[in-house]
Each structure stands twice: as structure tokens, then as C-alpha cells.
Design an enzyme around this catalytic site. Sequence first.
Site, mmCIF file in Angstrom:
data_model
loop_
_atom_site.group_PDB
_atom_site.id
_atom_site.type_symbol
_atom_site.label_atom_id
_atom_site.label_comp_id
_atom_site.label_asym_id
_atom_site.label_seq_id
_atom_site.Cartn_x
_atom_site.Cartn_y
_atom_site.Cartn_z
ATOM 1 N N ARG A 46 0.793 -1.439 -0.040
ATOM 2 C CA ARG A 46 -0.055 0.077 0.173
ATOM 3 C C ARG A 46 0.847 1.154 0.034
ATOM 4 O O ARG A 46 0.561 2.163 -0.729
ATOM 5 C CB ARG A 46 -0.901 -0.002 1.293
ATOM 6 N N ASP A 155 -15.693 11.259 9.816
ATOM 7 C CA ASP A 155 -14.584 10.352 9.480
ATOM 8 C C ASP A 155 -13.376 11.215 9.593
ATOM 9 O O ASP A 155 -13.441 12.305 9.474
ATOM 10 C CB ASP A 155 -15.071 9.806 7.999
HETATM 11 C C1 SAM Z 1 -14.518 0.346 6.705
HETATM 12 S S1 SAM Z 1 -15.241 1.986 6.895
HETATM 13 C C2 SAM Z 1 -16.592 1.666 7.631
HETATM 14 C C3 SAM Z 1 -17.727 2.507 7.263
HETATM 15 C C4 SAM Z 1 -19.223 2.086 7.795
HETATM 16 N N1 SAM Z 1 -18.976 2.783 9.117
HETATM 17 C C5 SAM Z 1 -19.574 0.868 7.698
HETATM 18 O O1 SAM Z 1 -19.473 -0.015 8.559
HETATM 19 O O2 SAM Z 1 -19.979 0.640 6.355
HETATM 20 C C6 SAM Z 1 -13.907 2.572 7.966
HETATM 21 C C7 SAM Z 1 -13.940 4.032 8.195
HETATM 22 O O3 SAM Z 1 -13.058 4.343 9.320
HETATM 23 C C8 SAM Z 1 -12.488 5.506 9.255
HETATM 24 N N2 SAM Z 1 -11.537 5.640 10.234
HETATM 25 C C9 SAM Z 1 -10.445 4.991 10.533
HETATM 26 N N3 SAM Z 1 -9.637 5.076 11.472
HETATM 27 C C10 SAM Z 1 -10.531 6.318 12.041
HETATM 28 C C11 SAM Z 1 -10.171 7.337 13.011
HETATM 29 N N4 SAM Z 1 -8.946 7.176 13.673
HETATM 30 N N5 SAM Z 1 -10.898 8.248 13.276
HETATM 31 C C12 SAM Z 1 -12.087 8.263 12.656
HETATM 32 N N6 SAM Z 1 -12.520 7.474 11.547
HETATM 33 C C13 SAM Z 1 -11.395 6.499 10.978
HETATM 34 C C14 SAM Z 1 -12.108 5.390 7.848
HETATM 35 O O4 SAM Z 1 -11.358 6.811 7.210
HETATM 36 C C15 SAM Z 1 -12.837 4.479 7.042
HETATM 37 O O5 SAM Z 1 -13.713 5.526 6.177
#
Ligand code: SAM
Length: 293
Positions: A46, A155
Site C-alpha cells: 500500500r 470520519d
Molecule cells: C470500513 S469503513 C466503515 C464505514 C461504515 N461505518 C460501515 O460500517 O459501513 C472504516 C472508516 O473508518 C475511518 N477511520 C479509520 N480510522 C479512523 C479514526 N482514527 N477516526 C475516525 N475515522 C477513522 C476510515 O477513514 C473509514 O472511512
Amino acid sequence: MNQMAGKLDTANVPFSDADFQALAALAHREFGLSLAQSKKPLVYSRLSRRLKAREINSFPAYLDLLGKREENAERLELISALTTNVTSFFRENHHFETLRTDSLPASIERARNGKRLRIWSAGCSSGQEPYSIAMTILDMMPEAPRHNVKILATDIDPQIVAKAKAGRYPAEEAGSIPDGFRKKWVKLEDSGTGQISMSQDLQKLITFAELNLIADWPIKGPFDAVFCRNVAIYFDQDTQKRLWQRFSELLAPGGFLFIGHSERVTGPASATLRGVGITSYQKTAAASAATNQ
Ligand SMILES: C[S@@+](CC[C@H](N)C(=O)[O-])C[C@H]1O[C@@H](n2cnc3c(N)ncnc32)[C@H](O)[C@@H]1O
């Protein structure tokens, strides 16, 4: 510099265990991410793309760059590279069923009597989750926009928050939206772009914002429900425990917490959040009474 036909060749850039450990430490410190040694090949693949994009030819040089104050955008690229934004409308639909049958009826009644109704989609990715919540609310309370009803959607990734705010998606994604909802609140764009867009009625209910879940939250509760699904999976155990506890403190009496299919509430919050279904929790009355004293 290791160049190939004018382009940087990152295929053979060395990635030592020390490089990996330094990156893992930074990702943990800044974002709470937990990167096990077994993730080293994935991290390499990545981040090689980031080295290429920034025309950097070693991981120590990339680490130096990440340490610079003005490189916040690159630190966010790092988190995008190390996490996924996978999401969909009505993903893990049982949570929306519980929202409809167990959570919203009382909250809506209170909102009709002038009280606040607040739901937080924490780690909302490109927005399908908060739009699904908005459809569920509007279906039960068409007059919601005239009351104190709001969904907060946050997010860490500014690009993904901008996408969520825009509310435009490839038409294929509409397949998981129930027919009746699709007819009311989803528009197929005329321009032949193959895109759908979310209606103003949905958009008006949602406030989008950037927020790092492991930093401070300039957010006042209480929330009737919090969705934090498939986010904590990236965090180490202690960070997860703190997160659950912070959600518990922000939940209203009887409020619900919905988490991802492979996640579990652990730590002190287990005493205040009672399991009420698949990856669904409710703040217990005893905990609520203690919080409100
Ligand atoms: C797999 S998606 C989940 C989206 C949605 N909640 C769902 O379950 O369909 C994970 C999200 O977590 C966010 N994320 C990861 N680390 C984070 C952090 N420290 N604070 C806020 N968001 C975070 C990522 O940017 C990503 O958009």
C-alpha cells in the site's frame, strides 16, 4: 535515485523491520491503528504507491516526510492507505431493524414533544451509513426536518467526508436500498452519468464533519444511538476499550451502540452497555442513572 524511464521504481525499495516498526508506531500514535507484524507485506504494497506518488525512494525518507508539521495531508493519505472505506447502504441491515423497532419509537415521540433526537455515525466513510439512518428516520417521521432531529456523520479522512457530503454514488449501489425508500429519496441523475444522488430531505438531516476518533471530540451528547461499525477493528485493544467507554458516556439513558460484525464491546464499558442483539448494545438504566447524578 532509482529511476525507470523517468518514473520512480519503488518495486525494490527496501522495507526493513525497523522501517515497519517506525511506521506502525506513527500510525498508532496519530490514529490508534494497530499494525501487527503480519501486516508488513500489505503495508509495503500500500505504501509503495505513496512513495511513488511523492517521488521518494526510501522508507526512512518517507518517515521523515510524515514527521513534518506541514505534511498533514500525507498523514491522511497514510491512514487512507492503511484502512478501507468499504461501506454500503443498509449494510448489516439488522442494525437498522433494531433502530426502527427498539430505538427510534421512543426517541421520535420525545422529538415530537420538542426534545432533541441525535444519532452519530462515527467513521461514516462515504456516507451510505448516515443516509441509511436518515431514510429510516424519515420513513417513521416524515416531519423530522421540522423538529430538533440531527444525524452527525464523521470520519477522519477529509476526502471521504467530502464524498459523503456530495451524496452521489454509482447507480449499482442503490440495489441495497429498499424499493420504497429509493423511490422517495434517491434520484437517478438525468445526465446519463450512471450516478444516483441523495435527496435534499436526507441531506438536511445530516451534519458531516472530519473527526479523528482517537483525538478529542468537540461533541456534546447525549446521543440516542451511535453507529461505529467496522472502524474499531483497526485499533488495538486498549484504544478499543477507551472508545467504547467514551461512547457509553455520550449515550442517553437507554441509548444504543451499534458496532461492526467482527467487533465486541470490551473493558469498563461492558458494565454499562448491555448486549441486546447481534453487535447491538444498550446503555443500562443503572449506568444512565450514575451518569446523570
Ligand atoms: C470500513 S469503513 C466503515 C464505514 C461504515 N461505518 C460501515 O460500517 O459501513 C472504516 C472508516 O473508518 C475511518 N477511520 C479509520 N480510522 C479512523 C479514526 N482514527 N477516526 C475516525 N475515522 C477513522 C476510515 O477513514 C473509514 O472511512
